[in-house]
Design a protein around this motif. Structure first.
Motif, PDB file in Angstrom:
ATOM      1  N   GLN A  24     -27.717  43.588 -11.531  1.00  7.46           N
ATOM      2  CA  GLN A  24     -26.793  44.719 -11.537  1.00  7.46           C
ATOM      3  C   GLN A  24     -26.407  45.106 -10.118  1.00  7.46           C
ATOM      4  OE1 GLN A  24     -25.596  46.305 -14.547  1.00  7.46           O
ATOM      5  NE2 GLN A  24     -24.129  46.744 -12.932  1.00  7.46           N
ATOM      6  N   ASP A  28     -22.729  45.093  -8.472  1.00  5.35           N
ATOM      7  CA  ASP A  28     -22.174  46.295  -7.839  1.00  5.35           C
ATOM      8  C   ASP A  28     -21.733  46.005  -6.404  1.00  5.35           C
ATOM      9  OD1 ASP A  28     -22.733  47.600 -10.183  1.00  5.35           O
ATOM     10  OD2 ASP A  28     -24.446  48.728  -9.384  1.00  5.35           O
ATOM     11  N   ASP A  52     -22.597  53.551  -9.455  1.00  2.50           N
ATOM     12  CA  ASP A  52     -23.791  53.926 -10.206  1.00  2.50           C
ATOM     13  C   ASP A  52     -23.566  55.215 -10.991  1.00  2.50           C
ATOM     14  OD1 ASP A  52     -26.621  53.547 -10.886  1.00  2.50           O
ATOM     15  OD2 ASP A  52     -26.891  55.391  -9.726  1.00  2.50           O
ATOM     16  N   ARG A  55     -21.421  54.480 -13.990  1.00  2.00           N
ATOM     17  CA  ARG A  55     -22.189  53.816 -15.048  1.00  2.00           C
ATOM     18  C   ARG A  55     -23.054  54.833 -15.800  1.00  2.00           C
ATOM     19  NH1 ARG A  55     -25.161  50.882 -12.169  1.00  2.00           N
ATOM     20  NH2 ARG A  55     -23.605  49.290 -11.831  1.00  2.00           N
ATOM     21  N   SER A  56     -23.679  55.747 -15.056  1.00  2.00           N
ATOM     22  CA  SER A  56     -24.522  56.769 -15.685  1.00  2.00           C
ATOM     23  C   SER A  56     -23.699  57.680 -16.583  1.00  2.00           C
ATOM     24  CB  SER A  56     -25.222  57.609 -14.615  1.00  2.00           C
ATOM     25  OG  SER A  56     -26.103  56.821 -13.872  1.00  2.00           O
ATOM     26  N   SER A  58     -20.898  56.916 -18.080  1.00  2.00           N
ATOM     27  CA  SER A  58     -20.474  56.139 -19.249  1.00  2.00           C
ATOM     28  C   SER A  58     -21.605  56.027 -20.259  1.00  2.00           C
ATOM     29  CB  SER A  58     -20.018  54.745 -18.834  1.00  2.00           C
ATOM     30  OG  SER A  58     -18.884  54.804 -18.029  1.00  2.00           O
ATOM     31  N   GLN A  59     -22.812  55.774 -19.765  1.00  5.88           N
ATOM     32  CA  GLN A  59     -23.957  55.681 -20.667  1.00  5.88           C
ATOM     33  C   GLN A  59     -24.215  57.015 -21.354  1.00  5.88           C
ATOM     34  OE1 GLN A  59     -27.029  54.275 -18.046  1.00  5.88           O
ATOM     35  NE2 GLN A  59     -26.554  52.127 -18.436  1.00  5.88           N
TER      36      GLN A  59
END
Length: 83
Positions: A24, A28, A52, A55-56, A58-59
């Motif tokens: 990952q 990135d 990062d 991504r957080s 989106s999760q």
């Protein structure tokens, strides 16, 4: 014998989508380099941080939408699921 084969196939399919933290990080870094940032600079570090954080977010959004479902918070609803 077929049960073991079936379990093995399912396990391989489930683990096939896993990405290690090192993979990952490399992805990135490649993404930030593709934007034109040079490794070791402050803008590069900011890019990594933004990727990062994205991504957080989106999760988190995916988790919230899967748990509560679309339109859960309507009139008369409480912010928890009634079981």
């Amino acid at each position: 014998m077929q049960a073991k084969l079936c379990v093995a196939v399912i396990l391989v399919a489930a683990l096939g989508g896993c990405v290690t933290p090192a993979e990952q990080r490399a992805a990135d870094e490649g993404r930030c380099r593709s934007y034109g940032f040079r490794q070791g600079t402050d803008p590069f570090a900011n890019c990594l941080m933004a990727v990062d954080l994205d991504r957080s977010a989106s999760q988190r959004a995916r988790l919230e939408s899967s748990f509560y479902g679309p339109g859960f918070y309507g009139p008369g609803w409480y912010p928890y699921r009634r079981w």
